[in-house]
Design an enzyme around this catalytic site. Structure first.
Site, short mmCIF file in Angstrom:
data_model
loop_
_atom_site.label_atom_id
_atom_site.label_comp_id
_atom_site.label_asym_id
_atom_site.label_seq_id
_atom_site.Cartn_x
_atom_site.Cartn_y
_atom_site.Cartn_z
N PHE A 29 33.42 31.46 40.89
CA PHE A 29 32.84 31.97 39.64
C PHE A 29 33.52 33.22 39.13
O PHE A 29 33.40 33.59 37.97
CB PHE A 29 31.32 32.22 39.82
CG PHE A 29 30.96 33.47 40.57
CD1 PHE A 29 30.99 33.52 41.96
CD2 PHE A 29 30.57 34.61 39.89
CE1 PHE A 29 30.64 34.68 42.65
CE2 PHE A 29 30.21 35.78 40.56
CZ PHE A 29 30.26 35.81 41.95
N LYS A 30 34.28 33.87 40.01
CA LYS A 30 34.95 35.12 39.62
C LYS A 30 35.92 34.89 38.46
O LYS A 30 36.21 35.82 37.71
CB LYS A 30 35.74 35.67 40.81
CG LYS A 30 34.98 35.77 42.09
CD LYS A 30 33.99 36.89 42.09
CE LYS A 30 33.22 36.94 43.39
NZ LYS A 30 32.36 38.08 43.53
N ASP A 31 36.43 33.66 38.32
CA ASP A 31 37.38 33.40 37.23
C ASP A 31 36.77 33.65 35.86
O ASP A 31 37.48 33.99 34.92
CB ASP A 31 37.87 31.94 37.30
CG ASP A 31 38.92 31.75 38.39
OD1 ASP A 31 39.75 32.65 38.58
OD2 ASP A 31 38.90 30.69 39.06
N LEU B 7 37.16 37.39 35.51
CA LEU B 7 38.44 38.03 35.84
C LEU B 7 39.62 37.50 35.03
O LEU B 7 40.58 38.24 34.80
CB LEU B 7 38.69 37.97 37.35
CG LEU B 7 37.87 39.05 38.07
CD1 LEU B 7 37.74 38.76 39.56
CD2 LEU B 7 38.48 40.43 37.85
#
Ligand SMILES: Cc1ncc(COP(=O)(O)O)c(C=O)c1O
Ligand SMILES: N[C@@H](CCOP(=O)(O)O)C(=O)O
Length: 465
Positions: free
Chosen positions: A111-113, A116
């Site tokens: 989910f960091k994408d 980020l």
């Protein structure tokens, strides 16, 4: 829009300046002075928008014109162009009114994408405009690192240094970070745990004198406000897809640093009708203990099969405390000072509001493995270990089955073959095509002792002129 520190002493900042920072100079975290609020009619009018269109509606009020609308739209479009699914965040049904929100369709499979890839493009835009160079320093328990590196690897104005706990991330996670060989990318395997990495990052923000003149640190962890802001979008997106705002929705969130679920809390404050927000933790359960027993005390960090959540001190909890204590920075300063030397005990009123806002549940590795097995057996859907914790926490704490329960799937199972094998799968889950040769790629990283001056000299020595 102004951004203020949770500890009340640092100067307030504009949007662009808050993006170019991490911790505030008083050690606090930046939050908007006031939140944009959307009416039910306005939210209803967004039904059917693409993810990118919705992201613009939600993010623009926070940017408050500092980035022209056309440029902001382009940054958003570019950020989600690399996702593998047209829906960007597709929903999959796994039970009666139970849904999985797949947040792993971005380039690095977590989910960091969502935040980020956006933050990388936004930083590139702001730094080019200002003709400024910065040093990005981040801590990772496995997923933030690769997403941040992917977001920043092409930014000429950034040197990025990511600290991960040596031998404490999965092989896929390590390879994703250490096989990026650009000159501006540096991976440090720290002989310590994630909290040690995060402490070093925070200490470095506090005293940046180790950097060459003219350079400043920028955070890619969720201490950076832009991370939280971008994560608010998928709560609205999933809610709208399942009938909000005409009906409420609930979310279960695998939780570590409290950034993701804090974004859900903000979505609720901004007008999305959210019934339940479930904090799902692994054996590192400080947040579950806090909500259930008012026990916010540090214990030794446990190395679990859901390693990305092996976090004891959840940075973003401070942002919630700021609201729970009437946005009084001096109270938060006192609480955080006390927490350095002992447990944090919430006052009764703050605790009862926290309990109204959040349910919580804790799962250890054995229980989590069983969930992966059971869900696969009944649906043939393979959960990653973090998501499995979220699914079970939702099932155990759910108050109403007539309200859709959306479990955030924070990572792709292929990142965690060890857990998946233990759950009875005879083969490792396949990596997506663009990563098929991951294990043939050359790696570069430096193992460093848990020694702040050594880490800081490594960084100073490797910054490009
Ligand atoms: C796969 C995965 N799930 C859940 C979490 C927890 O999210 P947060 O730190 O925002 O609470 C993380 C990282 O923190 C993660 O990488
Ligand atoms: N799970 C994270 C830990 C860092 O959290 P962040 O959201 O504050 O960046 C990771 O995978 O690195």
């Amino acid at each position: 829009m102004k951004y203020i520190s949770t500890r009340g002493e640092a100067p307030s900042l504009s949007f662009e300046d808050v993006v170019l920072t991490g911790l505030a100079s008083d050690g606090g975290l930046y939050v908007p002075e006031s939140l944009p609020k959307f009416s039910q009619e306005e939210i209803a009018s967004w039904a059917g928008l693409s993810y990118q269109e919705l992201a613009f509606k939600i993010i623009a009020p926070f940017v408050a014109g500092e980035v022209p609308d056309a440029d902001l739209k382009k940054i958003i479009d570019d950020s989600y162009a690399t996702f593998r699914h047209d829906a960007i965040a597709p929903l999959v049904q796994t039970g009666h009114n139970e849904w999985i929100l797949e947040l792993f369709q971005g380039p690095t499979l977590a989910f960091k994408d969502f935040a980020l890839q956006f933050l990388g493009n936004l930083l590139d835009y702001i730094l080019k405009k200002r003709d400024q160079k910065v040093v990005v320093m981040g801590a990772t328990s496995g997923d933030t690192g690769s997403a941040a590196i992917e977001g920043c690897r092409h930014c000429d104005n950034i040197d990025i240094f990511i600290l991960h706990p040596h031998n404490r991330v999965s092989n896929v996670q390590r390879k994703q970070m250490t096989s990026v060989l650009e000159d501006n990318v540096h991976n440090i395997a720290l002989e310590g745990n994630f909290d040690d990495c995060q402490n070093m990052v925070k200490a470095s923000f506090g005293d940046q004198s180790f950097l060459p003149e003219g350079r400043q640190l920028v955070a890619v962890n969720s201490i950076n406000w832009a991370r939280i802001m971008a994560q608010i979008v998928y709560y609205f997106y999933a809610g709208l897809a399942l009938g909000a705002p005409s009906r409420p929705v609930s979310f279960s969130v695998p939780t570590g640093n409290f950034g993701d679920i804090f974004a859900g809390y903000l979505a609720k404050q901004m007008g999305l009708p959210i019934d339940q927000l479930v904090i799902a933790t692994n054996a590192n359960d400080i947040l579950h203990r806090c909500i259930s027993d008012n026990d916010h005390s540090k214990k030794e960090l446990i190395h679990s099969l859901a390693p990305s959540m092996d976090i004891m001190v959840s940075s973003n909890f401070e942002r919630l405390l700021f609201d729970l204590y009437g946005r009084d920075g001096s109270k938060i300063k006192g609480l955080m000072e006390d927490f350095k030397s002992g447990p944090m005990v919430l006052k009764e009123e703050a605790l009862s509001t926290a309990r109204e806002l959040f349910s919580s549940y804790r799962l250890d590795d054995d229980a989590m493995i069983k969930v992966i097995e059971d869900v696969y057996e009944s649906t043939e859907y393979l959960l990653d270990p973090h998501t499995a914790i979220g699914v079970e926490a939702a099932r155990k704490t759910r108050r109403r089955t007539d309200i859709p329960m959306i479990c955030l799937s924070t990572a792709h199972p292929a990142k965690f073959p060890e857990a998946v094998r233990k759950a009875g799968q005879s083969e490792d889950p396949a990596l997506p095509h663009h990563m098929a040769d991951l294990f043939d790629r050359e790696e570069r990283f430096s193992v460093l002792e848990k020694d702040l001056p050594k880490v800081q000299s490594f960084i100073a020595d490797n910054i490009r002129a």
